[in-house]
Design a protein around this motif. Sequence first.
Motif, mmCIF file in Angstrom:
data_model
loop_
_atom_site.group_PDB
_atom_site.id
_atom_site.type_symbol
_atom_site.label_atom_id
_atom_site.label_comp_id
_atom_site.label_asym_id
_atom_site.label_seq_id
_atom_site.Cartn_x
_atom_site.Cartn_y
_atom_site.Cartn_z
ATOM 1 N N ARG A 37 -47.250 52.244 6.477
ATOM 2 C CA ARG A 37 -46.241 53.015 7.185
ATOM 3 C C ARG A 37 -44.862 52.579 6.716
ATOM 4 N N ASN A 38 -43.931 53.488 6.764
ATOM 5 C CA ASN A 38 -42.564 53.157 6.391
ATOM 6 C C ASN A 38 -41.897 52.483 7.582
ATOM 7 N N ARG A 39 -42.169 51.192 7.750
ATOM 8 C CA ARG A 39 -41.685 50.485 8.920
ATOM 9 C C ARG A 39 -41.075 49.160 8.511
ATOM 10 N N VAL A 40 -40.149 48.708 9.309
ATOM 11 C CA VAL A 40 -39.528 47.406 9.107
ATOM 12 C C VAL A 40 -39.564 46.677 10.443
ATOM 13 N N GLU A 49 -40.223 43.487 17.138
ATOM 14 C CA GLU A 49 -40.711 44.860 17.129
ATOM 15 C C GLU A 49 -41.524 45.040 15.855
ATOM 16 N N ILE A 50 -42.782 45.319 16.007
ATOM 17 C CA ILE A 50 -43.681 45.515 14.885
ATOM 18 C C ILE A 50 -44.558 46.721 15.189
ATOM 19 N N ASP A 51 -44.726 47.593 14.209
ATOM 20 C CA ASP A 51 -45.432 48.860 14.416
ATOM 21 C C ASP A 51 -44.762 49.688 15.504
ATOM 22 N N ARG A 197 -38.143 42.982 -6.180
ATOM 23 C CA ARG A 197 -39.391 43.642 -6.571
ATOM 24 C C ARG A 197 -40.092 44.286 -5.376
ATOM 25 N N TYR A 198 -40.035 43.645 -4.216
ATOM 26 C CA TYR A 198 -40.846 44.108 -3.085
ATOM 27 C C TYR A 198 -40.046 44.541 -1.861
ATOM 28 N N LYS A 199 -38.742 44.579 -1.942
ATOM 29 C CA LYS A 199 -37.953 44.843 -0.734
ATOM 30 C C LYS A 199 -38.144 46.257 -0.186
ATOM 31 N N ASP A 200 -38.641 47.173 -0.986
ATOM 32 C CA ASP A 200 -38.896 48.530 -0.491
ATOM 33 C C ASP A 200 -40.321 48.723 0.002
ATOM 34 N N SER A 201 -41.107 47.666 -0.011
ATOM 35 C CA SER A 201 -42.491 47.772 0.447
ATOM 36 C C SER A 201 -42.566 47.677 1.966
ATOM 37 N N PRO A 202 -43.343 48.556 2.600
ATOM 38 C CA PRO A 202 -43.548 48.443 4.049
ATOM 39 C C PRO A 202 -44.410 47.249 4.435
ATOM 40 N N ALA A 203 -44.923 46.515 3.440
ATOM 41 C CA ALA A 203 -45.792 45.370 3.727
ATOM 42 C C ALA A 203 -45.022 44.075 3.958
ATOM 43 N N ILE A 204 -43.715 44.078 3.799
ATOM 44 C CA ILE A 204 -42.954 42.847 3.985
ATOM 45 C C ILE A 204 -42.552 42.685 5.455
ATOM 46 N N ARG A 232 -28.393 33.592 3.466
ATOM 47 C CA ARG A 232 -27.296 34.554 3.282
ATOM 48 C C ARG A 232 -27.447 35.306 1.963
ATOM 49 N N TYR A 233 -27.882 34.593 0.944
ATOM 50 C CA TYR A 233 -28.092 35.220 -0.353
ATOM 51 C C TYR A 233 -29.166 36.299 -0.257
ATOM 52 N N ILE A 234 -30.267 36.003 0.408
ATOM 53 C CA ILE A 234 -31.337 36.990 0.556
ATOM 54 C C ILE A 234 -30.860 38.182 1.367
ATOM 55 N N LYS A 235 -30.080 37.938 2.396
ATOM 56 C CA LYS A 235 -29.568 39.040 3.213
ATOM 57 C C LYS A 235 -28.666 39.970 2.406
ATOM 58 N N ARG A 236 -27.984 39.423 1.404
ATOM 59 C CA ARG A 236 -27.175 40.288 0.545
ATOM 60 C C ARG A 236 -28.061 41.139 -0.361
ATOM 61 N N LEU A 237 -29.206 40.600 -0.761
ATOM 62 C CA LEU A 237 -30.140 41.347 -1.599
ATOM 63 C C LEU A 237 -30.920 42.384 -0.795
ATOM 64 N N ASP A 238 -31.241 42.055 0.438
ATOM 65 C CA ASP A 238 -32.121 42.884 1.262
ATOM 66 C C ASP A 238 -31.645 42.809 2.703
ATOM 67 N N ARG A 239 -30.983 43.837 3.146
ATOM 68 C CA ARG A 239 -30.446 43.855 4.516
ATOM 69 C C ARG A 239 -31.471 44.308 5.545
ATOM 70 N N LYS A 240 -32.629 44.760 5.105
ATOM 71 C CA LYS A 240 -33.618 45.320 6.033
ATOM 72 C C LYS A 240 -34.540 44.263 6.639
ATOM 73 N N HIS A 241 -34.956 43.307 5.823
ATOM 74 C CA HIS A 241 -36.036 42.417 6.250
ATOM 75 C C HIS A 241 -35.534 41.088 6.800
ATOM 76 N N MET A 242 -36.381 40.478 7.606
ATOM 77 C CA MET A 242 -36.055 39.195 8.215
ATOM 78 C C MET A 242 -36.188 38.062 7.205
ATOM 79 N N VAL A 243 -35.558 36.955 7.536
ATOM 80 C CA VAL A 243 -35.630 35.737 6.735
ATOM 81 C C VAL A 243 -35.927 34.569 7.668
ATOM 82 N N THR A 244 -36.784 33.655 7.222
ATOM 83 C CA THR A 244 -37.071 32.458 8.004
ATOM 84 C C THR A 244 -37.172 31.265 7.071
#
Length: 395
Positions: A37-40, A49-51, A197-204, A232-244
């Motif tokens: 699914r196209n979900r984040v 929030e998941i699914d 490579r994977y930031k547009d995948s709904p699996a992340i 912060r660097y990852i957030k600049r590359l990908d604003r959609k996904h979480m970081v831990t």
Amino acid sequence: MRLLSTLLFVASSLSGLTTAIPASPPTPYKPPAGHGRNRVSKPVGRHFEIDGKVQYFAGTNCWWLGNLLNDFEVELAISQMADTGYKVVRTWGFFGVNDPTNPGQPTFYQVLNETLYPETGGLGINYGPNGIHRLDVVVSLAEKYNLQLVPTLMNNWNDFGGINIYSAAFGSNATTFYTDKKAQAAYRAYVKFIVNRYKDSPAIFAWELGNEPRCKGCDPSVIYNWAKEISRYIKRLDRKHMVTLGDEGWLCPPQGDGSYAYDCSEGVDFVKNLEIDTLDYGTFHLYPESWGYEYSWGSEWVRQHDAIGKRVGKPVVFEEYGTPINHTQLERPWQVTVVEETQVAADFIWQFGTVLPVEGVKWGDVNSIYYGTEEYEVLGFGHVEEMERKKVRRH
């Protein structure tokens, strides 16, 4: 988790996998049409929030998915985890070596070698059949089975290419890695490659900076500053996904009784790190035996991290927990504590295990709960169901 010497893995088929890395990459990874699914997923207060739903959930660890060379075996494992009801799988995204002609392991995604790759700061990517394509397969099948992944981008331990390959390539070590300019430039380059490579995948589900990062004897500011900068660097590359961060949840005075888990000796301050605004949730692990504690102490460790999460106002994930013996007897009380006494958003047992159809080869370790066993019914299926039934309380 530091992999144990008793780990069982497919050691055959290493021959023939030492071909030269292609000079140019193939077509970039794209999610197959119709997969997932196209979900984040995102943090909502102390939960996720998941699914499309704010909910508690159970996940699992399965570090070895990208180390399998057979697509069918990867799909078997992922389908079994999906059948269990797991929402998220944490897996290694960092397999690396220094010498691509003698890797010593079935797969490797990255090569760190300044002599071979002077123009890229010592970082090479393996686009061969035992390279990054193996992670492509994992991501694609996670999409197909509607699972999300937490790819871990670095390993504190030496297994399958951790900080040790940075040390071998750049002369850093387990503590200077976090501040060494060459090591950090190569690490950032690899992070950029994987995230893009994977930031547009709904699996992340989220990007994880490392598996159990430690800086023994260091001031906690070393890990804190590193985590702040990289997140912060990852957030600049990908604003959609979480970081831990992926840390074990070590606490510093005045927390606790001053014993090992609370003495700050590993250079990690869970409380301080949780306050970093570009880290979306906190993680903590639990291995009482190897840390010098009684198993019964584990529930107190869970409650303490839940209380810190409440104080800071972020989700916390019980990201790894395991025992080498008596899995149900020793680990079940920790699961009960999560369900009945805390608002811990999710927990991921260490780890999923299965028996592959080829000669009955097992993939797992002494901590694994194996699909199809009696203990898996309790610690796997049963725990997934009780986490799904648990209601998120609104405040």
